[in-house]
Write a protein that holds these residues in place. Sequence first.
Motif, PDB file in Angstrom:
ATOM      1  N   ASN A  85       0.827  -1.205   0.000  1.00 49.13           N
ATOM      2  CA  ASN A  85       0.000   0.000   0.000  1.00 49.13           C
ATOM      3  C   ASN A  85       0.867   1.263   0.000  1.00 49.13           C
ATOM      4  N   TYR A  86       2.134   1.108  -0.322  1.00 52.59           N
ATOM      5  CA  TYR A  86       3.150   2.173  -0.411  1.00 52.59           C
ATOM      6  C   TYR A  86       3.589   2.713   0.951  1.00 52.59           C
ATOM      7  N   ALA A  87       2.629   2.850   1.911  1.00 51.79           N
ATOM      8  CA  ALA A  87       2.955   3.336   3.259  1.00 51.79           C
ATOM      9  C   ALA A  87       3.751   4.630   3.225  1.00 51.79           C
ATOM     10  N   LEU A  88       3.339   5.573   2.379  1.00 53.93           N
ATOM     11  CA  LEU A  88       4.001   6.884   2.369  1.00 53.93           C
ATOM     12  C   LEU A  88       3.556   7.668   3.593  1.00 53.93           C
ATOM     13  N   PHE A  89       4.463   8.496   4.135  1.00 54.40           N
ATOM     14  CA  PHE A  89       4.118   9.273   5.327  1.00 54.40           C
ATOM     15  C   PHE A  89       3.229  10.440   4.910  1.00 54.40           C
ATOM     16  N   PRO A  90       1.966  10.456   5.383  1.00 57.30           N
ATOM     17  CA  PRO A  90       1.023  11.466   4.885  1.00 57.30           C
ATOM     18  C   PRO A  90       1.335  12.879   5.374  1.00 57.30           C
ATOM     19  N   HIS A  91       2.131  13.003   6.435  1.00 59.31           N
ATOM     20  CA  HIS A  91       2.399  14.338   6.971  1.00 59.31           C
ATOM     21  C   HIS A  91       3.703  14.914   6.418  1.00 59.31           C
ATOM     22  N   MET A  92       4.258  14.272   5.383  1.00 62.15           N
ATOM     23  CA  MET A  92       5.502  14.780   4.789  1.00 62.15           C
ATOM     24  C   MET A  92       5.310  14.984   3.286  1.00 62.15           C
ATOM     25  N   THR A  93       6.154  15.848   2.726  1.00 64.29           N
ATOM     26  CA  THR A  93       6.103  16.057   1.281  1.00 64.29           C
ATOM     27  C   THR A  93       6.791  14.899   0.577  1.00 64.29           C
ATOM     28  N   VAL A  94       6.689  14.888  -0.742  1.00 62.88           N
ATOM     29  CA  VAL A  94       7.349  13.864  -1.546  1.00 62.88           C
ATOM     30  C   VAL A  94       8.853  13.831  -1.243  1.00 62.88           C
ATOM     31  N   ALA A  95       9.484  15.001  -1.233  1.00 62.47           N
ATOM     32  CA  ALA A  95      10.926  15.067  -1.000  1.00 62.47           C
ATOM     33  C   ALA A  95      11.282  14.591   0.415  1.00 62.47           C
ATOM     34  N   GLU A  96      10.460  14.976   1.399  1.00 60.70           N
ATOM     35  CA  GLU A  96      10.723  14.549   2.785  1.00 60.70           C
ATOM     36  C   GLU A  96      10.591  13.042   2.922  1.00 60.70           C
ATOM     37  N   ASN A  97       9.608  12.479   2.213  1.00 56.44           N
ATOM     38  CA  ASN A  97       9.445  11.028   2.219  1.00 56.44           C
ATOM     39  C   ASN A  97      10.699  10.336   1.681  1.00 56.44           C
ATOM     40  N   ILE A  98      11.178  10.828   0.545  1.00 59.69           N
ATOM     41  CA  ILE A  98      12.324  10.187  -0.093  1.00 59.69           C
ATOM     42  C   ILE A  98      13.575  10.331   0.773  1.00 59.69           C
ATOM     43  N   GLY A  99      13.674  11.468   1.482  1.00 59.15           N
ATOM     44  CA  GLY A  99      14.872  11.698   2.305  1.00 59.15           C
ATOM     45  C   GLY A  99      14.822  11.042   3.673  1.00 59.15           C
ATOM     46  N   PHE A 100      13.686  10.412   4.009  1.00 56.63           N
ATOM     47  CA  PHE A 100      13.506   9.919   5.378  1.00 56.63           C
ATOM     48  C   PHE A 100      14.578   8.919   5.816  1.00 56.63           C
TER      49      PHE A 100
END
Lengths: 356, 273
Positions: A85-100
């Motif tokens: 389900n991708y589990a992307l962090f909804p409270h972060m932007t695309v760039a913040e997600n990738i940099g996590f």
Amino acid sequence: MIEIAGLSKTFGSGASAFTALKDINVTIQENEFFTLLGPSGCGKTTLLRSIAGFVDPSTGTLTINGEDILSKPPFARPVNTVFQNYALFPHMTVAENIGFGLEMQDRPKAEIKSVVGDMLELVQMTQMADRMTSQISGGQQQRVALARALAPKPEVLLLDEPLSALDFKLRKEMQIELKRLQAETGITFVFVTHDQEEALTMSDRIAVMNAGRILQIGGPKDIYDHPAERFVADFIGDTNFVDGEVKKVAGETAQVQLQSGKVIKARNVAGGATSGPVTVAVRPEHADLSAPGGLIDGTLKNIIYFGTDTHYHVQTDDGSTFVIRRQNQPDAVEAHEVGEKVGVTFNAGVAQILRD
Amino acid sequence: MAKARGFDIRRQNGFVFVALCCFVMLYLPIILLVVYSFNSGSSIAIWEGFSLKWYALAWQNDKVQDATILSLIIACCASFVATSAAVMAALATTRTNKFRGSALVFAMINQPLMIPEIVTAVALLIFFAMIKVYTGYTGLWYLIIAHSAFCIPFAYMPIRARLQGMDLSLEQAAADLYGTPWRVFRKVTLPQLWPGVLAGAMLAFVISLDDVVITEFVKSAGQDTLPTYMLGQIRRVVTPEVNAISTILLAISVALVIAFYKLSQRTDQSTKK
């Protein structure tokens, strides 16, 4: 290189115990696109989660590049996962997600910024860097999830049915995309899917799983042409099963007498029975129709036109159905008709003896 | 032509009447209380004209001021302690493998809701009396500890509900991306959990602010909170000053509810997929 030996997992205990993995032994090479293929509930996701660290195996060993990782928590393992389900962090932007991941590794800010930039470019999402993950489409979320898992340059990338939520056209695109990313990054991919076509088109090697066991490991062509077990032959592609009896064995070929009395040459690469009754598998496109007096005789029951090819359903004299697939030629006239007496032929060596 | 229509409780006989009765029972006394807080006379039953004098009197009353400050200090401390404990309790009951006795733990956390308040009050009175004998301490901490304790289940409920509704794979993804448990909590769990934490804290704050029974038993001499001060006033002479203070308390809780509603709406929008 991932080496898995004697791995098993039992959930619960006593009467309600459920064995999800039984004695898994597999070695996955560096830079390999390795696929775990099987129906739902076969244990493929449990195996993937064992590598990621979310499932604690009951027995067995698991090493990555010689280092035991079963004793390590998920955050200390050199693997990253692309979740179903991708589990992307909804409270972060695309760039913040990738940099996590890089942030958690305490990499310098400048390095995080440049790696995130590279990753955005790699998955063609540079324009979307500052969007929230809720503001992008499913296909774009998929790309972000992929970039997020690739950014820390893991030794192994685990993919848990990542394409199943996408529509058909996007899925085809992402299959090619994934292949390209794997070639560009040189990272080992372990891919879980229940889609046989996806497995055949993308993988270097496939492990076919059922009921917690690995039934066969091999290249896509190997698995398709030489299925070792009835389940593998049935799960991947269409297959005719024909009963017979082994008469003589010579290396990898064996003489098998069919119920019609005819003797065929069948391949026996997977270590099937060397005497007595066996089942052989014949792919529909490897067989053809002939006049009565073929290897198997019967009556033509159905002719189904599919555009690229035509399927002929033959009711054999022993009562089973044998399917033949013929490629269509433009403006060819159909030479057969339903109810006709026909024979079934196939070349020496296309029949495959199955292990029971 | 008669249209075929499904069952609708709103069209049952007497529905409107029963509903109106309920609302009148609930809100008429409160409306009267608010109205009479503006009474210019000193009766809480006879209307004599509009005035803000009871608000002014309450504002200038030193005892009301002291009690208000004490109430706020206790409510702030208690809601902070109770919410912190509730977050930890909620994590322990939702983010761990099922352990033996987890149902018992759940029941024990919520037990203060079930135990009669008067029993808790008497037990605390006796317990604190024993400590007072040994230590001689008579300060505010008895009240803060008592309030923290009975506020925990109120803070726990919304936090646990939020945690249970959260997508577990987000925390797994964070752990997978090299996040240690503490950093996963701070960077992923807490930002998602925030509306639940706020709801819990506000609930605990309001519950602490209006507690009478336990406070009455635990407080030392001179430690009056707003509700116990009002109770004391009513025993003597009842003036619309009590109405005025109640109205302000009412306004504060309504404001808190609205603030929470707006806040949770905003967070929901940013976290919605």
